[in-house]
Write an enzyme that holds these catalytic residues in place. Structure first.
Site, short mmCIF file in Angstrom:
data_model
loop_
_atom_site.label_atom_id
_atom_site.label_comp_id
_atom_site.label_asym_id
_atom_site.label_seq_id
_atom_site.Cartn_x
_atom_site.Cartn_y
_atom_site.Cartn_z
N HIS A 236 0.86 -1.20 0.00
CA HIS A 236 0.00 0.00 0.00
C HIS A 236 0.89 1.23 0.00
O HIS A 236 1.95 1.25 0.61
CB HIS A 236 -0.89 0.01 1.26
CG HIS A 236 -2.08 0.88 1.12
ND1 HIS A 236 -2.02 2.23 1.36
CD2 HIS A 236 -3.33 0.62 0.71
CE1 HIS A 236 -3.21 2.76 1.14
NE2 HIS A 236 -4.03 1.81 0.73
N ASP B 103 -7.87 -5.51 0.04
CA ASP B 103 -8.30 -6.37 -1.08
C ASP B 103 -7.92 -7.83 -0.91
O ASP B 103 -8.38 -8.68 -1.67
CB ASP B 103 -7.68 -5.84 -2.39
CG ASP B 103 -8.26 -4.49 -2.74
OD1 ASP B 103 -7.50 -3.51 -2.81
OD2 ASP B 103 -9.49 -4.41 -2.90
C1 SDX Z 1 -6.28 -0.12 -2.85
O1 SDX Z 1 -4.51 4.39 -2.04
C2 SDX Z 1 -5.46 3.77 -1.41
O2 SDX Z 1 -5.86 4.15 -0.34
C3 SDX Z 1 -6.04 2.59 -2.15
C4 SDX Z 1 -7.03 1.74 -1.36
C5 SDX Z 1 -8.32 2.49 -1.11
O3 SDX Z 1 -9.02 2.09 -0.17
O4 SDX Z 1 -8.66 3.40 -1.92
O5 SDX Z 1 -6.46 1.33 -0.14
C6 SDX Z 1 -7.43 0.49 -2.16
O6 SDX Z 1 -6.06 0.20 -3.99
C7 SDX Z 1 -5.37 -1.05 -2.10
C8 SDX Z 1 -4.14 -1.50 -2.94
C9 SDX Z 1 -4.59 -2.63 -3.84
N1 SDX Z 1 -3.52 -3.00 -4.82
C10 SDX Z 1 -2.90 -4.17 -4.73
O7 SDX Z 1 -3.06 -5.00 -3.82
C11 SDX Z 1 -1.99 -4.46 -5.91
C12 SDX Z 1 -0.64 -4.93 -5.40
N2 SDX Z 1 0.02 -3.84 -4.71
C13 SDX Z 1 0.97 -3.05 -5.46
O8 SDX Z 1 0.62 -2.83 -6.79
C14 SDX Z 1 1.45 -1.83 -4.68
O9 SDX Z 1 1.71 -2.25 -3.41
C15 SDX Z 1 0.60 -0.58 -4.61
C16 SDX Z 1 0.20 -0.09 -5.95
C17 SDX Z 1 -0.62 -0.84 -3.79
C18 SDX Z 1 1.43 0.49 -3.92
O10 SDX Z 1 2.49 0.75 -4.75
P1 SDX Z 1 3.59 1.89 -4.38
O11 SDX Z 1 3.22 2.63 -3.16
O12 SDX Z 1 3.85 2.68 -5.61
O13 SDX Z 1 4.82 1.05 -3.95
P2 SDX Z 1 5.91 0.54 -4.93
O14 SDX Z 1 5.26 -0.04 -6.16
O15 SDX Z 1 6.90 1.63 -5.09
O16 SDX Z 1 6.51 -0.67 -4.09
C19 SDX Z 1 7.64 -0.52 -3.27
C20 SDX Z 1 8.41 -1.84 -3.46
C21 SDX Z 1 8.78 -2.13 -4.92
O17 SDX Z 1 9.92 -2.96 -4.87
P3 SDX Z 1 11.40 -2.27 -5.13
O18 SDX Z 1 11.31 -1.56 -6.46
O19 SDX Z 1 11.57 -1.32 -3.98
O20 SDX Z 1 12.35 -3.43 -5.13
O21 SDX Z 1 7.56 -2.95 -3.07
C22 SDX Z 1 7.34 -3.78 -4.18
C23 SDX Z 1 7.65 -2.97 -5.43
O22 SDX Z 1 8.04 -3.82 -6.51
N3 SDX Z 1 5.92 -4.16 -4.14
C24 SDX Z 1 5.46 -5.39 -4.31
C25 SDX Z 1 4.08 -5.30 -4.12
N4 SDX Z 1 3.74 -4.03 -3.84
C26 SDX Z 1 4.89 -3.32 -3.87
N5 SDX Z 1 6.09 -6.54 -4.61
C27 SDX Z 1 5.30 -7.63 -4.72
N6 SDX Z 1 3.95 -7.64 -4.54
C28 SDX Z 1 3.32 -6.47 -4.24
N7 SDX Z 1 2.00 -6.48 -4.07
#
Ligand code: SDX
Length: 436
Positions: free
Chosen positions: A313, A371
């Protein structure tokens, strides 16, 4: 917001004159550096794609402490609302700032209940879709189409219009989502029933048929109501920011909410519940719990493009409080449905346990979000997977409207118009065709 004693001073190593920027306090959470005059004073923009360090507005609606894993709607912890209130009380709280007393609740429920029907013409929009259309494609169309029916409430600057549009949208989303579902299964639409609760009415419109009496299961009714509460609002997430930006042009509330529906559909946002359940299904198909290690390896391999859906998140760097509550609801519903041994739930718990001990996830502060479990409980209720995000949109509509109305009601608001760092071609002349 309150002007802080300290201020920020921006200085430049090339000797350009430094700039003092005011700092403001909110009631809780990070202070902000006010950069509204930065461009006028320095000819420079700030740069923050994804808005990791940018507050786009001030708001009094929802507060999240990502480090503590806290979520407050108008100051009330989500855990207390989810156990002591129902969704329509929560809607009243988000819209008007206070939980309703008995009379206020009675009046609010009456107003919502009496706006649950949609114009009979709406069904003809559905006929244009293929029967296998994704419900979010249908919802994006239907919600936008509502603006064609309510010319008496499309002036966003008129408080009465904002009020009736809010009631209409909260009241009609369940009807539209149920119609989108019935259309895809080829069953007749079920009209809303005013003697049912908000969640009970939705279950009835989803699963009843004209052929026999449908009895609402109180455990499922309560579980669905709680799912609505947990999804009602969440500060300035992508779809809420979309609604604010879209509404800032003065467009009507139905169009602005339709923009929110479209944004929520993405798998990085509201589409994650559908994606998380599909992910669990794939792991199950490829060997289940024994094969979790292989899946985790894929997730860690950056080239795989595989993410652990339902984890991570932008704000929560601790456990999403909604995920905890959703897991509890999961257990209640699975028990009620005799699915205590649901393999997907067991797989989800095993996956969560492994992820919470694995340094890849721990170091990146990746925890289950709302989720991760919501798909399992909705599937147990009998809701088809493609409809999960439409139900998220149903529940989030009140948050979108509350945030939109807060923005429009803010005398300081302007049309949103971000700038950019331009990296394209500098001015050049068009050459005649023969010279290109
Ligand atoms: C919702 O914003 C809100 O409030 C949203 C929400 C709401 O109520 O409105 O809470 C609802 O959208 C919840 C989130 C649902 N999405 C997912 O579950 C999809 C999987 N999650 C990721 O796509 C991600 O965690 C996000 C999009 C939710 C957040 O992404 P960020 O903040 O841009 O973080 P990032 O992508 O920069 O991640 C930081 C690191 C990265 O690795 P490095 O580049 O540092 O090596 O963490 C890794 C990412 O690759 N990472 C994950 C991951 N999420 C982040 N690796 C594996 N699996 C994941 N799910």
């Amino acid at each position: 917001m309150k002007l802080a004693d300290n201020k920020a001073t921006l200085s430049f190593s090339n000797g350009s004159p430094s700039v003092d920027l005011p700092v403001y306090h909110g009631s809780v959470g990070p202070d902000v550096v006010d950069i509204r005059k930065l461009y006028a004073q320095t000819g420079m923009f700030t740069y923050d794609p994804g808005f990791l360090s940018t507050a786009a507005c001030q708001s009094a609606i929802t507060y999240i402490d990502g480090d503590k894993g806290e979520l407050l709607y108008r100051g009330y912890p989500i855990e207390q609302l989810a156990t002591n209130c129902d969704y329509l009380e929560t809607c009243h709280l988000l819209l008007y700032g206070e939980l309703p007393n008995t009379d206020q609740k009675k009046d609010f429920v009456h107003r919502v209940t009496n706006h649950t029907m949609v114009n009979e013409q709406m069904q003809f929009f559905l006929r244009g879709f293929r029967r296998d259309a994704h419900p979010m494609a249908i919802m994006t169309g239907l919600v936008g189409a509502l603006s064609a029916f309510y010319h008496d409430s499309t002036d966003i600057n008129n408080p009465e219009h904002r009020e009736i549009a809010a009631i209409r949208l909260i009241a009609k989303m369940p009807t539209l989502v149920a119609m989108a579902y019935k259309y895809t299964v080829g069953q007749p639409y079920m009209y809303p029933k005013n003697n049912l609760s908000y969640a009970g009415n939705f279950l009835h419109m989803m699963f009843a048929t004209p052929c026999e009496e449908y009895k609402v299961n109180p455990v499922l009714e309560r579980a669905l109501d709680r799912i609505f509460i947990l999804h009602a609002d969440h500060e300035q997430n992508a779809s809420t920011s979309t609604v604010r930006l879209c509404g800032s042009s003065g467009t009507n509330p139905f169009a602005a909410i339709a923009a929110g529906v479209a944004c929520l559909w993405g798998p990085a946002h509201g589409g994650a519940n559908e994606a998380a359940l599909n992910m669990l299904g794939d792991i199950q198909k490829n060997g289940g719990v024994e094969k979790i290690g292989d899946f985790i390896k894929q997730v860690k391999d950056k080239n795989s493009g595989v993410k652990l859906m339902g984890f991570g998140h932008r704000v929560y760097k601790n456990y999403d409080p909604r995920a905890k509550l959703m897991q509890e609801t999961c257990k209640e519903v699975l028990q009620e449905m005799g699915l205590e041994n649901d393999p997907l739930f067991k797989l989800a718990m095993a996956l969560e346990k492994i992820a919470l001990e694995d340094d890849y996830f721990v170091s990146r502060k990746l925890y289950p979000n709302v989720d991760f479990y919501s798909g399992i409980v909705q599937r147990a209720i009998g809701i088809p997977v493609p409809l999960f995000t439409a139900i998220f949109a149903l529940a989030r509509t009140v948050g979108w409207i509350a945030q939109l109305n807060e923005m429009i009601g803010d005398p300081e608001y302007k049309i949103g118009r971000p700038r950019q760092l331009f990296t394209g071609s500098t001015p050049r002349d068009v050459k005649p065709m023969a010279q290109r």
